[in-house]
Design a protein around this motif. Structure first.
Motif, PDB file in Angstrom:
ATOM      1  N   GLU A  69      -0.093  67.484  -8.808  1.00 11.17           N
ATOM      2  CA  GLU A  69      -0.319  66.075  -8.458  1.00 11.17           C
ATOM      3  C   GLU A  69      -1.723  65.630  -8.862  1.00 11.17           C
ATOM      4  O   GLU A  69      -1.927  64.474  -9.258  1.00 11.17           O
ATOM      5  CB  GLU A  69      -0.109  65.882  -6.963  1.00 11.17           C
ATOM      6  N   ARG A  70      -2.698  66.549  -8.758  1.00  8.68           N
ATOM      7  CA  ARG A  70      -4.073  66.193  -9.108  1.00  8.68           C
ATOM      8  C   ARG A  70      -4.286  66.126 -10.607  1.00  8.68           C
ATOM      9  O   ARG A  70      -5.350  65.671 -11.074  1.00  8.68           O
ATOM     10  CB  ARG A  70      -5.040  67.214  -8.512  1.00  8.68           C
ATOM     11  N   SER A  71      -3.336  66.571 -11.395  1.00  7.61           N
ATOM     12  CA  SER A  71      -3.472  66.464 -12.851  1.00  7.61           C
ATOM     13  C   SER A  71      -3.420  65.024 -13.316  1.00  7.61           C
ATOM     14  O   SER A  71      -3.796  64.721 -14.449  1.00  7.61           O
ATOM     15  CB  SER A  71      -2.371  67.287 -13.542  1.00  7.61           C
ATOM     16  N   HIS A  72      -2.970  64.117 -12.483  1.00  2.00           N
ATOM     17  CA  HIS A  72      -2.972  62.680 -12.758  1.00  2.00           C
ATOM     18  C   HIS A  72      -4.111  62.073 -11.930  1.00  2.00           C
ATOM     19  O   HIS A  72      -3.975  61.909 -10.715  1.00  2.00           O
ATOM     20  CB  HIS A  72      -1.626  62.050 -12.415  1.00  2.00           C
ATOM     21  N   VAL A  73      -5.233  61.758 -12.581  1.00  2.00           N
ATOM     22  CA  VAL A  73      -6.421  61.261 -11.890  1.00  2.00           C
ATOM     23  C   VAL A  73      -6.311  59.757 -11.734  1.00  2.00           C
ATOM     24  O   VAL A  73      -6.040  59.043 -12.726  1.00  2.00           O
ATOM     25  CB  VAL A  73      -7.706  61.646 -12.652  1.00  2.00           C
ATOM     26  N   ILE A  80      -9.588  64.220 -25.602  1.00  2.00           N
ATOM     27  CA  ILE A  80      -8.184  64.644 -25.669  1.00  2.00           C
ATOM     28  C   ILE A  80      -8.084  65.995 -26.381  1.00  2.00           C
ATOM     29  O   ILE A  80      -8.619  66.183 -27.475  1.00  2.00           O
ATOM     30  CB  ILE A  80      -7.339  63.576 -26.392  1.00  2.00           C
ATOM     31  N   GLY A  81      -7.391  66.951 -25.724  1.00  2.00           N
ATOM     32  CA  GLY A  81      -7.238  68.296 -26.262  1.00  2.00           C
ATOM     33  C   GLY A  81      -8.409  69.212 -26.003  1.00  2.00           C
ATOM     34  O   GLY A  81      -8.398  70.361 -26.451  1.00  2.00           O
ATOM     35  N   GLN A 121      -4.147  62.915 -22.052  1.00  2.00           N
ATOM     36  CA  GLN A 121      -4.217  61.521 -22.472  1.00  2.00           C
ATOM     37  C   GLN A 121      -5.086  60.727 -21.509  1.00  2.00           C
ATOM     38  O   GLN A 121      -5.327  61.143 -20.375  1.00  2.00           O
ATOM     39  CB  GLN A 121      -2.813  60.904 -22.522  1.00  2.00           C
ATOM     40  N   PHE A 122      -5.534  59.578 -22.015  1.00  2.00           N
ATOM     41  CA  PHE A 122      -6.287  58.614 -21.215  1.00  2.00           C
ATOM     42  C   PHE A 122      -5.453  57.358 -21.059  1.00  2.00           C
ATOM     43  O   PHE A 122      -4.831  56.883 -22.023  1.00  2.00           O
ATOM     44  CB  PHE A 122      -7.622  58.272 -21.884  1.00  2.00           C
ATOM     45  N   ASN A 123      -5.459  56.829 -19.874  1.00  2.00           N
ATOM     46  CA  ASN A 123      -4.720  55.603 -19.596  1.00  2.00           C
ATOM     47  C   ASN A 123      -5.594  54.356 -19.639  1.00  2.00           C
ATOM     48  O   ASN A 123      -5.076  53.238 -19.491  1.00  2.00           O
ATOM     49  CB  ASN A 123      -4.049  55.691 -18.223  1.00  2.00           C
ATOM     50  N   VAL A 124      -6.899  54.528 -19.825  1.00  2.00           N
ATOM     51  CA  VAL A 124      -7.821  53.384 -19.885  1.00  2.00           C
ATOM     52  C   VAL A 124      -8.746  53.587 -21.082  1.00  2.00           C
ATOM     53  O   VAL A 124      -8.861  54.692 -21.620  1.00  2.00           O
ATOM     54  CB  VAL A 124      -8.664  53.263 -18.595  1.00  2.00           C
ATOM     55  N   GLY A 183      -6.618  53.037  -7.417  1.00  2.00           N
ATOM     56  CA  GLY A 183      -5.284  53.620  -7.550  1.00  2.00           C
ATOM     57  C   GLY A 183      -4.722  53.552  -8.948  1.00  2.00           C
ATOM     58  O   GLY A 183      -3.631  54.076  -9.185  1.00  2.00           O
ATOM     59  N   GLN A 184      -5.390  52.921  -9.882  1.00  2.00           N
ATOM     60  CA  GLN A 184      -4.895  52.831 -11.251  1.00  2.00           C
ATOM     61  C   GLN A 184      -5.101  54.162 -11.966  1.00  2.00           C
ATOM     62  O   GLN A 184      -6.153  54.791 -11.849  1.00  2.00           O
ATOM     63  CB  GLN A 184      -5.614  51.705 -11.997  1.00  2.00           C
ATOM     64  N   PRO A 185      -4.099  54.665 -12.729  1.00  2.00           N
ATOM     65  CA  PRO A 185      -4.258  55.936 -13.451  1.00  2.00           C
ATOM     66  C   PRO A 185      -5.379  55.856 -14.475  1.00  2.00           C
ATOM     67  O   PRO A 185      -5.510  54.864 -15.205  1.00  2.00           O
ATOM     68  CB  PRO A 185      -2.903  56.136 -14.128  1.00  2.00           C
ATOM     69  N   LEU A 186      -6.167  56.923 -14.512  1.00  2.00           N
ATOM     70  CA  LEU A 186      -7.288  56.981 -15.456  1.00  2.00           C
ATOM     71  C   LEU A 186      -6.983  57.917 -16.614  1.00  2.00           C
ATOM     72  O   LEU A 186      -7.046  57.516 -17.773  1.00  2.00           O
ATOM     73  CB  LEU A 186      -8.559  57.444 -14.733  1.00  2.00           C
ATOM     74  N   PHE A 187      -6.656  59.160 -16.322  1.00  2.00           N
ATOM     75  CA  PHE A 187      -6.307  60.123 -17.356  1.00  2.00           C
ATOM     76  C   PHE A 187      -5.479  61.225 -16.698  1.00  2.00           C
ATOM     77  O   PHE A 187      -5.379  61.310 -15.455  1.00  2.00           O
ATOM     78  CB  PHE A 187      -7.547  60.707 -18.034  1.00  2.00           C
ATOM     79  N   SER A 188      -4.886  62.082 -17.522  1.00  2.00           N
ATOM     80  CA  SER A 188      -4.035  63.165 -17.009  1.00  2.00           C
ATOM     81  C   SER A 188      -4.237  64.411 -17.846  1.00  2.00           C
ATOM     82  O   SER A 188      -4.635  64.340 -19.010  1.00  2.00           O
ATOM     83  CB  SER A 188      -2.556  62.755 -17.024  1.00  2.00           C
ATOM     84  N   PHE A 189      -3.929  65.560 -17.212  1.00  2.00           N
ATOM     85  CA  PHE A 189      -4.045  66.855 -17.876  1.00  2.00           C
ATOM     86  C   PHE A 189      -2.703  67.253 -18.475  1.00  2.00           C
ATOM     87  O   PHE A 189      -1.652  66.666 -18.167  1.00  2.00           O
ATOM     88  CB  PHE A 189      -4.502  67.922 -16.885  1.00  2.00           C
ATOM     89  N   ASP A 190      -2.743  68.262 -19.313  1.00  2.00           N
ATOM     90  CA  ASP A 190      -1.518  68.822 -19.878  1.00  2.00           C
ATOM     91  C   ASP A 190      -0.725  69.472 -18.741  1.00  2.00           C
ATOM     92  O   ASP A 190      -1.216  70.382 -18.053  1.00  2.00           O
ATOM     93  CB  ASP A 190      -1.878  69.846 -20.952  1.00  2.00           C
ATOM     94  N   GLU A 191       0.555  69.024 -18.510  1.00  2.00           N
ATOM     95  CA  GLU A 191       1.347  69.448 -17.368  1.00  2.00           C
ATOM     96  C   GLU A 191       2.124  70.735 -17.625  1.00  2.00           C
ATOM     97  O   GLU A 191       2.639  71.343 -16.676  1.00  2.00           O
ATOM     98  CB  GLU A 191       2.318  68.346 -16.965  1.00  2.00           C
TER      99      GLU A 191
END
Length: 466
Positions: free
Chosen positions: A326-330, A347-348, A246-249, A258-266
């Protein structure tokens, strides 16, 4: 009291005035031609008359409603008129000397016309499309010669033909866009007065002026497609191999550090981390068991070092997977504007470590990027001035100075090769990053003729052997 004689002939001047009035009120050219060949009889007696033009031949005959162009008489009249002189400025009256005409014409003269004839020539004017050289032929039984007193009527005939010619030209409406008229006007203007000395004529003066203009120094300029790009952006790349969840922006959003940008499948990382933690717990349990046995068994003391090394290995695996988790959350490394494509395209999608995902640029940290075609790569001085004309604001140019021009041409999406050019802006702008337009790049000073012929000469030079 003397009685007034009503049978006296009218005054020639009054006749001339009446003919001029009738010519001015004529409805069309056919009426004017009929008036000329038939009513000129009121000024001078004749038996036959013909109106002839250099273009079109015999236009009208006296006593004839319609001229038959293929009739022998008309064809012979056309040959006669072609041998007679044409006036230069205004109508001129001259006596036709039949004996001096060419033999084919003179041989048939007595068959068609009386021996006595006058020729009134009509001039042509290059300033009017309806003006064509021609003349009026009058033939009769009265001998025309200045010694016989007939010359007194010549000025009246010339004035009548001048008035008629003016009325004839008035029937033609000159068109300002006529190519023929403009060509004639330009020809007359170009030649001008021929009695001047050669350096006072227009062609040498125009040639000198054109030469001076071609040698005037101008800036060598080229145009190239360009856009506004970040000057020093922070590139966000994939920190690990995986699938973006997903993308947070959103694109072009303003973010803080420090604001979340995107994350990987955990899920894959979480399962691997859980396995690593279980392996670490098993290694620690095995170490404790070996430690208890080493109290009474000397052989178990030698296994303690191996168990301790196994614990370190499992601990390193668990720590690595924890850091990957932890690095999966950029997070955003700095404040700025997020630049990337549509999130749904990411995404995906599996990505590899180091693959570029997005960029973060400071709002005012922008510069000009242009792609100069290989054929437009001109020599540029240091800090050459450039102007960017954005498609969104074509009347407001952004000025800047060249920062660098690439040495190697790069392939563009359209299949052509071009040099990358970067230019810093002279002042801050409120235009957003990504706006496109045309960049005008200014080089050194060159003669105008080189500026005009640079590209054609370059193309020709490619086909000429060294």
């Amino acid at each position: 009291m003397n009685a007034v004689a009503h049978d006296e002939p009218p005054s020639p001047l009054l006749t001339l005035i009446d003919l001029g009035h009738r010519a001015r009120v004529a409805a069309n050219t056919d009426e004017l031609a009929f008036l000329l060949v038939n009513e000129t009889h009121r000024l001078l007696r004749y038996r036959q008359s013909a109106l002839w033009f250099a273009e079109g031949g015999v236009r009208c005959l006296s006593g004839v409603v319609q001229v038959e162009a293929n009739a022998p008489y008309v064809q012979w009249l056309k040959q006669v008129c072609q041998t007679l002189p044409v006036a230069d400025e205004r109508p001129r009256v001259s006596v036709v000397d039949v004996d001096r005409l060419p033999d084919p014409v003179r041989a048939q003269w007595d068959e068609w016309l009386p021996r006595q004839a006058l020729w009134i020539s009509l001039p042509a004017s290059v300033q009017h499309p309806g003006s064509v050289a021609g003349g009026l032929l009058l033939a009769g039984d009265v001998q025309h010669h200045p010694d016989l007193g007939n010359a007194a009527f010549y000025p009246l005939l010339e004035e009548w033909l001048h008035t008629w010619h003016h009325a004839w030209l008035a029937q033609f409406r000159p068109r300002a866009w006529s190519p023929t008229l403009w060509r004639e006007k330009m020809g007359a203007w170009w030649h001008g007065a021929r009695d001047r000395k050669w350096w006072q004529r227009r062609p040498p003066r125009i040639a000198l002026l054109v030469t001076a203009l071609l040698l005037c120094p101008v800036r060598l300029t080229v145009l190239a497609p360009g856009e506004l790009v970040p000057a020093q952006p922070v590139v966000i790349r994939a920190p690990l191999d995986g699938v973006i969840a997903q993308f947070n922006v959103q694109p072009n959003a303003v973010v803080k550090a420090g604001q979340p940008l995107f994350s990987f499948d955990e899920a894959p990382l979480a399962s691997r981390l859980e396995v690593a933690r279980y392996a670490l717990s098993a290694a620690q349990a095995e170490y404790r068991q070996q430690a208890q046995m080493a109290v009474s068994d000397s052989k178990s003391k030698g296994q303690l070092a191996l168990a301790l090394g196994k614990i370190g290995e499992k601990q390193a695996d668990a720590d690595y997977l924890q850091s990957q988790f932890e690095r999966s959350h950029v997070l955003a490394p700095q404040d700025g504007v997020v630049l990337f494509d549509d999130p749904s395209e990411w995404i995906g999608r599996p990505v590899q470590t180091g693959e570029r995902i997005m960029k973060i640029a400071a709002p005012q940290d922008v510069e000009i990027e242009a792609w100069v075609a290989v054929g437009d790569a001109i020599p540029l001085p240091d800090a050459a001035p450039v102007s960017l004309y954005l498609a969104a604001t074509p009347f407001d140019a952004l000025s800047g100075q060249v920062r660098y021009l690439g040495h190697d041409a790069l392939a563009r999406p359209d299949g052509n090769y071009a040099y990358r050019l970067r230019a810093r802006l002279d002042s801050a702008t409120t235009q957003r990053v990504g706006l496109k337009g045309s960049v005008k790049i200014r080089g050194g000073w060159v003669p105008l003729v080189y500026w005009i012929l640079r590209r054609p000469l370059a193309v020709i030079r490619q086909f000429i052997a060294y």
